[in-house]
Design an enzyme around this catalytic site. Structure first.
Site, mmCIF file in Angstrom:
data_model
loop_
_atom_site.group_PDB
_atom_site.id
_atom_site.type_symbol
_atom_site.label_atom_id
_atom_site.label_comp_id
_atom_site.label_asym_id
_atom_site.label_seq_id
_atom_site.Cartn_x
_atom_site.Cartn_y
_atom_site.Cartn_z
ATOM 1 N N SER A 56 0.871 -1.187 0.000
ATOM 2 C CA SER A 56 0.000 0.000 0.000
ATOM 3 C C SER A 56 0.906 1.235 0.000
ATOM 4 O O SER A 56 0.906 2.027 0.917
ATOM 5 C CB SER A 56 -0.946 -0.011 1.196
ATOM 6 O OG SER A 56 -0.274 0.228 2.398
ATOM 7 N N HIS A 87 -3.633 -6.016 2.465
ATOM 8 C CA HIS A 87 -2.800 -7.117 2.973
ATOM 9 C C HIS A 87 -3.606 -8.391 3.211
ATOM 10 O O HIS A 87 -3.056 -9.410 3.599
ATOM 11 C CB HIS A 87 -2.109 -6.702 4.285
ATOM 12 C CG HIS A 87 -1.134 -5.588 4.085
ATOM 13 N ND1 HIS A 87 -0.665 -4.814 5.117
ATOM 14 C CD2 HIS A 87 -0.535 -5.108 2.959
ATOM 15 C CE1 HIS A 87 0.175 -3.909 4.644
ATOM 16 N NE2 HIS A 87 0.264 -4.067 3.329
ATOM 17 N N GLN A 115 -6.447 -1.655 7.294
ATOM 18 C CA GLN A 115 -5.326 -2.512 6.897
ATOM 19 C C GLN A 115 -4.676 -3.229 8.090
ATOM 20 O O GLN A 115 -4.229 -4.361 7.965
ATOM 21 C CB GLN A 115 -4.288 -1.655 6.172
ATOM 22 C CG GLN A 115 -3.085 -2.405 5.653
ATOM 23 C CD GLN A 115 -2.177 -1.474 4.870
ATOM 24 O OE1 GLN A 115 -2.472 -1.101 3.744
ATOM 25 N NE2 GLN A 115 -1.077 -1.074 5.461
ATOM 26 N N GLU A 116 -4.609 -2.534 9.239
ATOM 27 C CA GLU A 116 -3.885 -3.119 10.374
ATOM 28 C C GLU A 116 -4.634 -2.881 11.677
ATOM 29 O O GLU A 116 -4.983 -1.740 11.986
ATOM 30 C CB GLU A 116 -2.475 -2.508 10.462
ATOM 31 C CG GLU A 116 -1.686 -2.755 9.190
ATOM 32 C CD GLU A 116 -0.336 -2.045 9.139
ATOM 33 O OE1 GLU A 116 0.166 -1.616 10.195
ATOM 34 O OE2 GLU A 116 0.203 -1.920 8.026
ATOM 35 N N GLU A 132 1.180 -9.561 6.668
ATOM 36 C CA GLU A 132 2.125 -9.162 7.719
ATOM 37 C C GLU A 132 2.165 -10.132 8.896
ATOM 38 O O GLU A 132 2.554 -9.774 10.005
ATOM 39 C CB GLU A 132 1.802 -7.744 8.207
ATOM 40 C CG GLU A 132 2.113 -6.700 7.155
ATOM 41 C CD GLU A 132 2.248 -5.290 7.726
ATOM 42 O OE1 GLU A 132 1.955 -5.076 8.915
ATOM 43 O OE2 GLU A 132 2.645 -4.398 6.954
ATOM 44 N N ASP A 187 -3.946 1.053 11.500
ATOM 45 C CA ASP A 187 -3.529 1.748 10.293
ATOM 46 C C ASP A 187 -4.704 1.609 9.336
ATOM 47 O O ASP A 187 -4.952 0.518 8.805
ATOM 48 C CB ASP A 187 -2.255 1.128 9.708
ATOM 49 C CG ASP A 187 -1.817 1.842 8.438
ATOM 50 O OD1 ASP A 187 -2.483 2.828 8.058
ATOM 51 O OD2 ASP A 187 -0.809 1.420 7.822
ATOM 52 N N GLU A 231 -3.415 5.601 12.225
ATOM 53 C CA GLU A 231 -2.499 5.962 11.128
ATOM 54 C C GLU A 231 -3.277 6.143 9.834
ATOM 55 O O GLU A 231 -4.230 5.396 9.575
ATOM 56 C CB GLU A 231 -1.470 4.834 10.992
ATOM 57 C CG GLU A 231 -0.455 5.018 9.884
ATOM 58 C CD GLU A 231 0.473 3.802 9.791
ATOM 59 O OE1 GLU A 231 0.708 3.144 10.828
ATOM 60 O OE2 GLU A 231 0.939 3.516 8.681
ATOM 61 N N ASP A 285 1.592 8.450 7.321
ATOM 62 C CA ASP A 285 2.444 7.465 6.626
ATOM 63 C C ASP A 285 2.483 7.838 5.145
ATOM 64 O O ASP A 285 3.416 8.516 4.699
ATOM 65 C CB ASP A 285 1.907 6.052 6.866
ATOM 66 C CG ASP A 285 2.634 5.007 6.026
ATOM 67 O OD1 ASP A 285 3.723 5.301 5.528
ATOM 68 O OD2 ASP A 285 2.111 3.873 5.863
ATOM 69 N N LYS A 313 9.733 5.022 7.533
ATOM 70 C CA LYS A 313 10.106 3.825 6.767
ATOM 71 C C LYS A 313 11.280 4.207 5.876
ATOM 72 O O LYS A 313 11.099 4.954 4.899
ATOM 73 C CB LYS A 313 8.951 3.417 5.848
ATOM 74 C CG LYS A 313 7.702 2.901 6.552
ATOM 75 C CD LYS A 313 6.569 2.831 5.514
ATOM 76 C CE LYS A 313 5.397 2.030 5.974
ATOM 77 N NZ LYS A 313 4.218 2.225 5.081
ATOM 78 N N HIS A 357 8.648 -1.444 9.485
ATOM 79 C CA HIS A 357 8.987 -2.412 8.432
ATOM 80 C C HIS A 357 8.062 -2.168 7.226
ATOM 81 O O HIS A 357 7.312 -1.196 7.211
ATOM 82 C CB HIS A 357 8.764 -3.826 8.988
ATOM 83 C CG HIS A 357 7.311 -4.139 9.183
ATOM 84 N ND1 HIS A 357 6.792 -5.401 9.192
ATOM 85 C CD2 HIS A 357 6.231 -3.326 9.366
ATOM 86 C CE1 HIS A 357 5.490 -5.361 9.363
ATOM 87 N NE2 HIS A 357 5.124 -4.113 9.479
ATOM 88 N N ARG A 358 8.057 -3.084 6.241
ATOM 89 C CA ARG A 358 7.087 -3.042 5.149
ATOM 90 C C ARG A 358 6.348 -4.382 5.100
ATOM 91 O O ARG A 358 6.756 -5.351 5.711
ATOM 92 C CB ARG A 358 7.776 -2.796 3.787
ATOM 93 C CG ARG A 358 8.487 -1.476 3.638
ATOM 94 C CD ARG A 358 7.641 -0.256 3.962
ATOM 95 N NE ARG A 358 6.471 -0.031 3.153
ATOM 96 C CZ ARG A 358 6.326 0.947 2.258
ATOM 97 N NH1 ARG A 358 7.313 1.815 2.056
ATOM 98 N NH2 ARG A 358 5.201 1.108 1.587
ATOM 99 N N SER A 359 5.284 -4.402 4.304
ATOM 100 C CA SER A 359 4.491 -5.638 4.269
ATOM 101 C C SER A 359 5.220 -6.781 3.547
ATOM 102 O O SER A 359 4.969 -7.944 3.813
ATOM 103 C CB SER A 359 3.130 -5.385 3.633
ATOM 104 O OG SER A 359 3.279 -4.816 2.354
ATOM 105 N N LYS A 382 6.611 -0.685 14.261
ATOM 106 C CA LYS A 382 5.668 -1.580 13.594
ATOM 107 C C LYS A 382 6.500 -2.675 12.939
ATOM 108 O O LYS A 382 7.288 -2.397 12.027
ATOM 109 C CB LYS A 382 4.885 -0.829 12.512
ATOM 110 C CG LYS A 382 3.871 0.144 13.046
ATOM 111 C CD LYS A 382 2.639 0.299 12.143
ATOM 112 C CE LYS A 382 2.902 0.414 10.671
ATOM 113 N NZ LYS A 382 1.685 0.638 9.876
HETATM 114 P P1 PGA Z 1 2.966 -1.459 3.038
HETATM 115 O O1 PGA Z 1 2.023 -1.240 4.299
HETATM 116 O O2 PGA Z 1 4.302 -1.877 3.520
HETATM 117 O O3 PGA Z 1 2.237 -2.516 2.253
HETATM 118 O O4 PGA Z 1 3.002 -0.145 2.308
HETATM 119 C C1 PGA Z 1 2.493 -0.764 5.528
HETATM 120 C C2 PGA Z 1 1.814 0.496 5.976
HETATM 121 O O5 PGA Z 1 0.936 1.048 5.268
HETATM 122 O O6 PGA Z 1 2.142 0.992 7.063
HETATM 123 ZN ZN ZN Z 2 0.567 2.719 6.857
#
Ligand code: PGA
Ligand code: ZN
Length: 396
Positions: free
Chosen positions: A40, A149, A157-158, A194, A226, A267, A294, A319, A347-349, A370
């Protein structure tokens, strides 16, 4: 320091997609780093260079060709100097010529190499460079995955369990919660990208009811999400569980959620360019929870400064691969602290077994980290690295 050799190869991330691993050799010293990959991604992020077939062949060729040529021909006194050389060599705003993945793999390996050369642990070398007090970050454990994800089985998403305190106290609590949640969800619940569970519910509230049950039995824990709302934004509205919301209506949803459940942060509550909506939400809820940027800020000092002027948020996700060098990620941390805000390292997904982000989070004294759910080895390795840092710092 003079580099003798720059090597790179393509490895697979947790989604089975190619990513880069780079090795630097200087005399007796060898350092390796690999880079994660987002799904994302914000449209303002530095560019991850990927070939049309999904491989990272061009980025790899840039590391072993042009970058290796530029780095092995001269002496570098500091990692900053080397990062500045990489930025200048690329010469674009968003690292689109050489690729942020190519550049970051070299930048992280450089940080490791200089840490070794000065006999310091990686987190300490980062702390000295950041010039901020180090501390153990809160764990942001992504226990339920949704959005892109997990095929939008959950709208956000999270769904994150935030755990305060020393890692050696926090991680066992997170593990207990993760196991209990797994039992509640039942055998056969799928896993998301994740390493968290990916269940399906028909109401917005249900995941929070489950999470707040867990939080009520575990001291020092709270809830974060998130929303990754850029992914929910279609035709001027936000789509959640088949229902359409205006920004104002969505703000009311957030307000109701934080009034009912023990929330710590939200987020990306709105799409990446919805600046005014961020400002309004932060004015409305910013005293009660962290509003984290983000996709809005993409680890870029200039975007953080502009969010500061408009009071859009009060915390920033950091990130390194959104900006492409460790040096610029550290500047983003400094811009965050300068605004009086909290940095949260992430981190990333799509991840690898590289644990750099754990050293980074601890070194800069991030508010949180995260690092994903506990159902995937590459996520656990980041938490394990934090435990190792805690042991190192306690025996000094
Ligand atoms: P991504 O998601 O690593 O797939 O971009 C993580 C986030 O949005 O924080
Ligand atoms: Zn995010």
């Amino acid at each position: 320091m003079r580099l003798d050799t720059v090597r790179a190869r393509s490895i697979l991330d947790t989604r089975g997609r190619p990513t880069l691993e780079t090795t630097l050799i200087a005399g007796e010293l060898t350092a390796t780093a690999s880079v994660p990959s987002g799904k994302s991604t914000g449209s303002h992020e530095a560019l991850e260079l990927r070939d049309p077939d999904g491989s990272v062949a061009q980025a790899l060729a840039h590391v072993t060709g042009e970058i290796a040529g530029a780095l092995t021909s001269r002496e570098f006194a500091t990692p900053d100097e080397l990062d500045a050389t990489l930025i200048a060599l690329d010469g674009t705003e968003n690292k689109s010529r050489l690729g942020a993945n190519a550049i970051l793999s070299v930048s992280i390996a450089t940080q490791r190499l200089f840490a070794q050369a000065t006999g310091q642990p990686l987190w300490k070398a980062i702390a000295l460079r950041a010039n901020t007090p180090s501390r153990a970050p809160r764990l942001y454990v992504n226990v339920m995955n949704g959005g892109v994800h997990a095929n939008f089985q959950l709208p956000f998403q999270e769904y994150i369990l935030v755990v305060d305190g020393k890692t050696s106290d926090a991680l066992p609590l997170a593990q207990e919660a993760f196991t209990k949640l797994g039992e509640r969800l039942g055998a056969g619940v799928p896993m998301g990208d994740e390493g968290g569970y990916a269940p399906t519910f028909d109401t917005l509230e249900k995941p929070f009811e489950l999470l707040s049950d867990l939080v009520s039995t575990l001291p020092g824990t709270s809830i974060a999400i998130d929303a990754a709302a850029s992914e929910l934004f279609q035709g001027g509205h936000y789509q959640l569980l088949g229902k359409s919301y205006t920004a104002d209506e969505l703000a009311t949803v957030y307000e109701q959620l934080i009034s009912r459940f023990p929330f710590h942060s939200i987020e990306d509550p709105f799409a990446e360019d919805a600046h005014t909506d961020f400002t309004e939400l932060t004015a409305r809820l910013g005293e009660r929870v962290l509003i984290v940027g983000d996709d809005l800020t993409v680890t870029t000092p200039a975007r953080i400064a502009s969010a500061r002027r408009a009071r859009e948020i009060n915390a920033v996700l950091i990130k390194p691969n959104q900006v492409g060098t460790v040096e610029e990620a550290l500047q983003a941390v400094q811009a965050t602290f300068a605004a009086g805000w909290e940095p949260i390292a992430s981190h990333r997904s799509g991840e690898t077994d590289d644990t750099f982000i754990a050293d980074f989070a601890y070194g800069v004294g991030a508010h949180g980290i995260k690092a994903g759910g506990l159902g995937q080895k590459e996520r656990l390795e980041k938490y394990e690295r934090l435990l190792a840092i805690e042991r190192e710092t306690e025996t000094v």
